[in-house]
Design a protein around this motif. Structure first.
Motif, mmCIF file in Angstrom:
data_model
loop_
_atom_site.group_PDB
_atom_site.id
_atom_site.type_symbol
_atom_site.label_atom_id
_atom_site.label_comp_id
_atom_site.label_asym_id
_atom_site.label_seq_id
_atom_site.Cartn_x
_atom_site.Cartn_y
_atom_site.Cartn_z
ATOM 1 N N LEU A 91 -2.768 -3.563 -0.262
ATOM 2 C CA LEU A 91 -2.663 -3.070 -2.249
ATOM 3 C C LEU A 91 -2.698 -1.454 -2.189
ATOM 4 C CD1 LEU A 91 -2.563 -3.741 -4.785
ATOM 5 C CD2 LEU A 91 -5.208 -3.876 -4.985
ATOM 6 N N LEU A 94 0.681 -1.058 -0.681
ATOM 7 C CA LEU A 94 1.802 -1.786 -1.976
ATOM 8 C C LEU A 94 1.730 -0.302 -2.948
ATOM 9 C CD1 LEU A 94 3.890 -3.779 -2.899
ATOM 10 C CD2 LEU A 94 2.111 -5.006 -4.311
ATOM 11 N N SER A 97 4.082 1.988 -1.244
ATOM 12 C CA SER A 97 5.129 1.943 -1.442
ATOM 13 C C SER A 97 6.627 1.789 -2.184
ATOM 14 C CB SER A 97 5.141 0.651 -0.633
ATOM 15 O OG SER A 97 5.025 0.267 0.782
ATOM 16 N N PHE A 98 5.489 1.064 -3.257
ATOM 17 C CA PHE A 98 6.306 1.375 -4.909
ATOM 18 C C PHE A 98 6.958 2.480 -5.125
ATOM 19 C CE2 PHE A 98 6.060 1.178 -9.277
ATOM 20 C CZ PHE A 98 7.447 0.005 -9.893
ATOM 21 N N TYR A 221 8.578 -1.918 2.988
ATOM 22 C CA TYR A 221 7.467 -2.126 2.346
ATOM 23 C C TYR A 221 6.425 -2.579 3.180
ATOM 24 C CZ TYR A 221 8.845 -1.498 -3.010
ATOM 25 O OH TYR A 221 8.622 -1.369 -4.275
ATOM 26 N N CYS A 225 2.823 -1.488 3.873
ATOM 27 C CA CYS A 225 1.851 -2.695 3.548
ATOM 28 C C CYS A 225 0.506 -3.132 4.477
ATOM 29 C CB CYS A 225 1.525 -3.897 2.427
ATOM 30 S SG CYS A 225 2.807 -3.195 1.160
#
Length: 340
Positions: A91, A94, A97-98, A221, A225
């Protein structure tokens, strides 16, 4: 000198345990950086992994089982801990990455912010667990920690009996299962990156994002992750194996996280080199404990050795300019299709 040689097996044992913590962090970051993402949030990711694994098993052992009057199941404890650790760390990957891929934020700033966030989250929940347990230092998940640290005493005794002072059995077999998982993982990552089509595609993304345009977002991504999930296992190993299933707020996980980042450079982005590199870091880090008569100033110099060696290796790699030892060409460089 003789005294040091006698203690050397103990030093190696300490180095392997210490090195396994940073090996997990480095292996995850190698996968991440191979995709071109420079995630300086590894220390924060390791905090996520450590506190998530500890919280899940604490609630099971000390809340659910205690209230239900049943004995904790060791296998379930281990599974819960690993799953919670991996998911919480992934998470974190993530989030990174976002922010960096989708929202185009600066990778360095985002990574450093993630480290601060992970430290804050870890110590907040660690403090909460301390209160639930009745005070600072009272947190304990004894069943889970013991399951992580179990090893074959008979196998150790058998080989130690043959090798005497070398204590080969202790050096090879007196570790919890995650130590061997780290070694297997290092080999598996080498094989994946070097011998599989998907691994070669991932490396292509890190080397030249324009060439691998269609796959850039997906690979970045996934690599970030999954890499974060693996790095988080370093935090779990530290909590369950290194400090025996408790929590401390002294910032050690953060320091080890930065060592893991340094190990990536030391290993020149190769997972197999991370094995002996992590153990070498462990030897350098703990050597002062096994050398008698060191002054306080000398002791502090010894603690700096892993970082000094990393700087020396980085300088040597830069001077030699050997292509296979260089970082991915697109490392830390954001790529946006519209700006090609």
């Amino acid at each position: 000198m003789l005294d040091f040689l006698v203690k050397f097996p103990d030093l190696l044992h300490s180095a392997i345990v210490f090195g396994t913590v940073i090996m997990f962090g480095a292996l995850g970051e190698i996968i991440t950086e191979k995709s071109g993402n420079l995630n300086l949030g590894v220390p924060g990711i390791m905090y996520f992994g450590g506190i998530a694994g500890l919280t899940s098993t604490f609630m099971y052992e000390n809340v659910y089982c205690a209230n239900a009057g049943v004995e904790p199941n060791a296998a379930l404890c281990v599974i819960m801990c690993l799953v919670a650790s991996f998911l919480a760390s992934a998470l974190g990957g993530l989030i990174y990455s976002f922010l960096t891929i989708s929202l185009r934020t600066n990778q360095n700033v985002t990574g450093l912010t993630l480290t601060i966030l992970g430290s804050g989250v870890g110590n907040f929940f660690g403090g909460s667990l301390n209160k639930l347990a009745g005070g600072v230092g009272q947190v304990s998940v004894a069943v889970t920690s013991q399951a992580f640290r179990n090893y074959s005493y008979s196998l150790v005794s058998f080989f130690d009996g043959f090798t005497g002072r070398l204590r080969l059995g202790t050096l090879l077999f007196s570790y919890g299962f995650l130590t061997y998982v780290a070694l297997i993982l290092a080999v598996a990552i080498w094989y994946f990156l070097s011998k599989t089509r998907t691994g070669l595609s991932l490396r292509a993304v890190g080397e030249n994002t324009a060439t691998a345009d269609a796959a850039v977002t997906k690979y970045k991504y996934l690599a970030t992750c999954i890499g974060a999930g693996i790095s988080g296992l370093g935090g779990t190993y530290y909590v369950m194996n290194y400090i025996n299933g408790t929590w401390e707020n002294q910032g050690t996980i953060e320091a080890l996280g930065w060592l893991a980042v340094a190990l990536v450079i030391f290993a020149t982005w190769k997972s197999l080199r991370a094995i002996w590199g992590s153990y070498l870091f462990g030897v350098l880090y703990w050597a002062y404990n096994y050398i008698p008569g060191l002054s306080r100033s000398t002791l502090e110099l010894f603690k700096m050795l892993p970082y000094v060696v990393t700087i020396i290796v980085l300088l040597m790699v830069s001077m030699r300019k050997k292509k296979e030892d260089q970082p991915p060409q697109s490392l830390g460089i954001p790529y946006f299709r519209e700006e090609r």
